[in-house]
Design an enzyme around this catalytic site. Structure first.
Site, PDB file in Angstrom:
ATOM      1  CD  GLN A 234      -2.866   0.954  -0.098  1.00 59.62           C
ATOM      2  OE1 GLN A 234      -3.336  -0.113  -0.453  1.00 59.62           O
ATOM      3  NE2 GLN A 234      -3.017   2.057  -0.800  1.00 59.62           N
ATOM      4  CG  HIS A 237      -1.068   2.254  -4.301  1.00 62.16           C
ATOM      5  ND1 HIS A 237      -1.333   2.184  -5.643  1.00 62.16           N
ATOM      6  CD2 HIS A 237      -1.473   1.074  -3.775  1.00 62.16           C
ATOM      7  CE1 HIS A 237      -1.871   1.005  -5.920  1.00 62.16           C
ATOM      8  NE2 HIS A 237      -1.960   0.314  -4.803  1.00 62.16           N
ATOM      9  CD  GLU A 303      -8.560   2.050  -0.555  1.00 63.61           C
ATOM     10  OE1 GLU A 303      -7.520   2.576  -0.082  1.00 63.61           O
ATOM     11  OE2 GLU A 303      -8.785   1.956  -1.769  1.00 63.61           O
ATOM     12  CG  HIS A 304      -7.136  -1.945   0.989  1.00 61.01           C
ATOM     13  ND1 HIS A 304      -6.576  -0.737   0.662  1.00 61.01           N
ATOM     14  CD2 HIS A 304      -7.665  -2.433  -0.155  1.00 61.01           C
ATOM     15  CE1 HIS A 304      -6.751  -0.505  -0.619  1.00 61.01           C
ATOM     16  NE2 HIS A 304      -7.414  -1.496  -1.147  1.00 61.01           N
ATOM     17  CG  HIS A 396     -52.507  13.020  -0.433  1.00 60.23           C
ATOM     18  ND1 HIS A 396     -52.413  14.286  -0.934  1.00 60.23           N
ATOM     19  CD2 HIS A 396     -51.274  12.471  -0.595  1.00 60.23           C
ATOM     20  CE1 HIS A 396     -51.188  14.509  -1.366  1.00 60.23           C
ATOM     21  NE2 HIS A 396     -50.467  13.404  -1.177  1.00 60.23           N
TER      22      HIS A 396
END
Ligand code: HSO
Ligand code: ZN
Length: 412
Positions: A234, A237, A303-304, A396
């Site tokens: 990770q 990235h 996220e992970h 209604h």
């Protein structure tokens, strides 16, 4: 405390037992991003120009930002030039395997029509229909992937805010879409937020996004080399990525084993400089048990989430907030990034608290229906008329009362 002290690549370390809860919160802050006003200041004029100027403006920005000055049209249509389709056989095989797994997993997400008889004669249903035109943003790509070509009717050779604007409003050659999916940098995210707020565009987006992140929870059973490799995949990235290790009851020796691996493996990576940047705002937290680990993780909403734990499958029940969970020592994040079948477009920056990753549901909208028999209307009509009376909406109420009178008059 520094992230890369004396050239050694190492994460700051805190012990939950000796750190106040405010400090723990501060430690788990995401790296701050550029100000929204600053980003919007850059993105707004680009969107406006593409909206008005169409292809010419889109191409202008592609020439300027991507330096793709030879490009004469923003759209690439099948049949694609052979030069783009020439891939090594091992790459074709890898794409085919990944594509088939992703297809299988997402096809299985197809739902049947849901039907419930809420009262005798009152039948409600919910069914899905595809969103007609969906624009997929593929970040960073100078390469055109055959798998992407399979999913799109035409390929737009553009990126950034200008590509988002082109898909949201349409240009002479780019068709307007109803929804834009796919991750991107801060400018892309800002553009997606802008167009989804513009009622003239009539477009929705998958989710807001921030830099990518991983949270690994490891216990004494975890292999230090495996833990380090997941943190690093990770970290490579981007410098704005964040990686968090929650270590359950690890001794100094066990922590050092992971830290040594992290440094050793990082130094051997081609993207070591990016890793160094990410590690600077990454941390290790030492906690006493899985309960404490999961509280911190659910609050961070990664996220992970990677569970390198003795009994990892049983811990999944404790996961409240996460984009995607990787269970056990044989499940590195990279398998989900590429080939296992799960989707890798996931909520970042804490948005896993309220958003899901891209899934089949992202491509559909749900329609509901109701169908009543005469008896059904008699059964539920009293409640409807009473609520209409409370809201003082007489039309209604009468829509029901006149039907019931009709039934009575005609002995239905
Ligand atoms: N980990 C990224 C997805 C990706 N990884 C693409 C490699 N390629 C999403 O957070
Ligand atoms: Zn990745």
């Amino acid at each position: 405390k520094a992230g890369t002290k004396d050239g050694r690549i190492t994460m700051r370390r805190y012990n939950a037992a000796t750190t106040s809860s405010e400090d723990l919160k501060a430690v788990l802050q995401r790296p701050s991003q550029k100000s929204t006003e600053m980003i919007m200041g850059i993105v707004n004029p680009i969107i406006k120009e593409v909206r008005i100027g169409g292809d010419k403006a889109l191409l202008g920005y592609t020439h300027k930002f991507e330096k793709a000055t030879s490009l004469t049209s923003p759209v690439l249509k099948a049949p694609y030039p052979q030069s783009l389709m020439d891939l090594p056989p091992e790459t074709i095989e890898a794409i085919d395997i990944s594509f088939e797994n992703i297809r299988k997993f997402h096809a299985a997400q197809k739902e049947e029509t849901l039907q419930v008889e809420t009262m005798p004669g009152v039948v409600c249903t919910r069914f899905a229909r595809p969103i007609e035109r969906v624009g997929l943003y593929v970040p960073g790509g100078t390469a055109v992937l055959p798998s992407t070509a399979l999913m799109l009717e035409s390929i737009v050779l553009a990126g950034g805010a200008q590509a988002v604007a082109a898909m949201a409003y349409g240009t002479e050659s780019v068709s307007k879409v109803d929804k834009i999916l796919g991750p991107g940098n801060q400018f892309v995210t800002a553009a997606k937020m802008y167009v989804s707020n513009d009622t003239n565009a009539g477009v929705s987006i998958d989710m807001p996004a921030g830099p990518s992140e991983v949270l690994v929870i490891a216990d004494k059973e975890a292999n230090p080399a495996f833990v380090a490799s997941d943190l690093l995949s990770q970290a490579e990235h981007g410098v704005d990525s964040q990686v968090i290790l929650i270590a359950i009851d690890l001794s100094e020796k066990e922590l050092l084993a992971i830290e040594d691996e992290l440094h050793k493996q990082a130094m051997a990576l081609p993207r070591v400089d990016i890793v160094r940047g990410a590690i600077e705002h990454s941390v290790t937290l030492v906690v006493k048990d899985i309960k404490e680990a999961m509280e911190l993780s659910n609050d961070y909403a990664p996220e992970h989430l990677i569970l390198q734990l003795k009994d990892a499958p049983s811990v999944v029940a404790l996961v409240e907030n996460a984009g995607s969970v990787f269970i056990g020592q044989w499940t590195p994040e990279s398998v989900g990034d590429y080939s296992a079948g799960v989707n890798h477009s996931l909520p970042t920056y804490g948005y896993a608290k309220q958003y899901s990753g891209v899934n089949l549901g992202s491509y559909v909208k749900h329609i509901t229906s109701s169908q009543l028999t005469a008896q059904g209307l008699r059964n539920v009509g009293g409640a409807v008329m009473q609520l209409a009376k409370v809201e003082e909406l007489e039309a209604h109420r009468r829509a029901v009362s006149l039907r019931i009178k009709y039934m009575d008059d005609n002995e239905l």
